[in-house]
Design an enzyme around this catalytic site. Structure first.
Site, short mmCIF file in Angstrom:
data_model
loop_
_atom_site.label_atom_id
_atom_site.label_comp_id
_atom_site.label_asym_id
_atom_site.label_seq_id
_atom_site.Cartn_x
_atom_site.Cartn_y
_atom_site.Cartn_z
N ASN A 273 -2.60 -2.05 3.37
CA ASN A 273 -2.86 -0.57 3.30
C ASN A 273 -1.53 -0.18 2.60
O ASN A 273 -0.70 -0.16 3.40
CB ASN A 273 -3.10 -0.17 4.52
CG ASN A 273 -3.06 1.34 4.78
OD1 ASN A 273 -3.23 2.19 3.95
ND2 ASN A 273 -2.99 2.02 5.92
N LYS B 260 -0.74 2.85 1.81
CA LYS B 260 -0.42 4.16 2.37
C LYS B 260 -0.02 5.01 1.06
O LYS B 260 -0.63 4.93 0.04
CB LYS B 260 0.54 4.31 3.35
CG LYS B 260 0.24 3.26 4.52
CD LYS B 260 0.90 3.20 5.70
CE LYS B 260 0.50 2.31 6.92
NZ LYS B 260 1.27 2.53 8.02
N HIS C 179 -7.54 5.66 10.55
CA HIS C 179 -6.21 5.24 10.76
C HIS C 179 -5.29 6.04 11.58
O HIS C 179 -5.65 7.22 11.65
CB HIS C 179 -5.45 5.11 9.39
CG HIS C 179 -4.20 4.24 9.42
ND1 HIS C 179 -2.97 4.91 9.72
CD2 HIS C 179 -4.11 3.05 9.18
CE1 HIS C 179 -2.04 3.92 9.77
NE2 HIS C 179 -2.60 2.59 9.58
N GLU D 160 -2.42 7.37 11.36
CA GLU D 160 -1.94 8.46 10.69
C GLU D 160 -2.82 9.43 10.34
O GLU D 160 -2.57 10.61 10.31
CB GLU D 160 -1.25 7.84 9.39
CG GLU D 160 0.14 6.89 9.64
CD GLU D 160 0.21 5.79 9.00
OE1 GLU D 160 -0.27 5.78 7.64
OE2 GLU D 160 0.99 4.95 9.15
N GLU E 56 -4.53 -1.60 15.98
CA GLU E 56 -3.49 -1.04 15.46
C GLU E 56 -2.60 -0.50 16.68
O GLU E 56 -2.74 0.66 16.59
CB GLU E 56 -3.22 -0.43 13.99
CG GLU E 56 -3.81 -1.13 12.93
CD GLU E 56 -3.43 -0.61 11.54
OE1 GLU E 56 -2.76 -1.36 10.86
OE2 GLU E 56 -3.69 0.71 11.43
N GLY F 190 4.88 0.15 11.34
CA GLY F 190 5.86 0.73 10.84
C GLY F 190 7.38 0.55 11.57
O GLY F 190 8.17 1.23 11.18
N SER G 138 3.21 -4.15 11.92
CA SER G 138 4.45 -4.59 11.76
C SER G 138 4.23 -6.15 11.10
O SER G 138 4.92 -7.04 11.85
CB SER G 138 5.59 -4.47 12.68
OG SER G 138 5.78 -3.14 12.77
N GLY H 157 0.63 -3.22 6.43
CA GLY H 157 1.28 -1.89 5.58
C GLY H 157 2.36 -2.36 4.71
O GLY H 157 2.05 -2.86 3.78
N GLY H 158 3.44 -1.93 5.39
CA GLY H 158 4.60 -2.07 4.55
C GLY H 158 4.85 -3.69 3.62
O GLY H 158 5.17 -3.61 2.61
P1 13P Z 1 3.27 -1.61 8.96
O1 13P Z 1 2.50 -3.04 8.75
O2 13P Z 1 3.80 -1.23 7.73
O3 13P Z 1 3.54 -1.53 10.18
O4 13P Z 1 1.83 -0.58 9.08
C1 13P Z 1 0.57 -1.09 9.65
C2 13P Z 1 -0.60 0.04 9.26
O5 13P Z 1 -0.45 0.94 9.51
C3 13P Z 1 -1.50 -0.72 8.46
O6 13P Z 1 -2.84 0.11 8.38
#
Ligand code: 13P
Length: 253
Positions: free
Chosen positions: A9, A11, A95, A97, A167, A173, A213, A234-235
């Site tokens: 993802n 983002k 999600h 967010e 999640e 994050g 993470s 994510g990251g």
């Molecule tokens: P991170 O892997 O950056 O913590 O993000 C997780 C996420 O929200 C994936 O949708």
């Protein structure tokens, strides 16, 4: 046996050039990818069309969100019908967010799931508790509420095709991952809740991904848990090398 999935993802990150550089480089290195893991990438929607043009891509595409409407006067929205028309086979739904910043409720998410199924898009349904809920030992109640209100109206055959991403919000994050015990415990709880409502066969078919993470150093351990069928990253999905390592770590081979 459930096929593992590693989904990235992105983002709201990357320029178009960066997205295409990733796509080309990922493609060039596709011989490093294991055959027993499905790879999904959710770039910003603007880049879906360009990333769809890579020939025989080693990834499938997901949208990060979709509307619960099919078409009409909904400025700024993208529908599941449009995604399907563009060969985008998956969409993230709910999600954290989106829940936090765009006030998406489980009732709205239930309608988004219906829209996905109406148009043949596979939903990746995200759930998970906030830190305060875990500290108050309400994490199971919270996640069960999310499942019941967003998913339990589906038919067993639809449910078996939903991909769930657990999640925990406190892990997104933050660099803090759930321990393997915490991840396995919640994934087993999610699977048994699905079994209680839809039956064991359906529950055994559902892929439940862990997100929060995940990185190239911790993914193998997390993906090794019995009920963890891969990850939503994510990251660490933004760099080709790290993402490939994470995909490799999901392989049983
Ligand atoms: P991170 O892997 O950056 O913590 O993000 C997780 C996420 O929200 C994936 O949708």
């Amino acid at each position: 046996m459930r096929k593992k999935i590693v989904a990235g993802n992105w983002k709201m990150n990357k320029t178009l050039r960066e997205a295409m550089d990733f796509a080309v480089s990922f493609q060039e290195r596709s011989d490093e990818l294991p055959g027993d893991v499905e790879v999904i990438i959710a770039p910003p929607s603007l880049y879906l069309a360009s990333m769809e043009m890579i020939k025989e891509p080693a990834y499938r595409l997901a949208s990060q969100n979709c509307s619960h409407h099919s078409y009409g006067a909904f400025t700024g929205e993208i529908s599941a019908a449009m995604l399907a028309d563009m060969n985008v086979g998956y969409s993230l739904v709910g999600h954290s967010e989106r829940r936090t910043y765009f006030h998406e409720t489980d009732e709205l998410l239930a309608k988004k799931l219906d829209a996905c199924f109406l148009h043949g898009v596979v939903p990746v349904f995200c759930c998970g508790e906030h830190l305060a809920e875990r500290e108050a030992k309400r994490h199971f109640v919270t996640v069960l509420h999310q499942l019941e209100h967003a998913l339990f109206h589906l038919s067993p055959s639809q449910m078996s095709r939903v991909i769930i991403a657990y999640e925990p919000v406190w892990a997104i994050g933050t660099g803090v991952t759930a321990s393997t015990e915490q991840a396995q415990e919640m994934h087993a709880f999610i699977r048994s809740s699905i079994a209680g409502h839809f039956g064991r066969e359906t529950a055994d078919a559902v892929r439940i991904l862990y997100g929060g993470s995940v990185n190239a150093s911790n993914s193998a351990e997390l993906f090794g848990c019995d009920d963890v069928d891969g990850g939503l990253v994510g990251g660490a999905s933004l760099k080709v090398g790290d993402f490939i390592t994470i995909v490799q770590s999901a392989s049983r081979g």
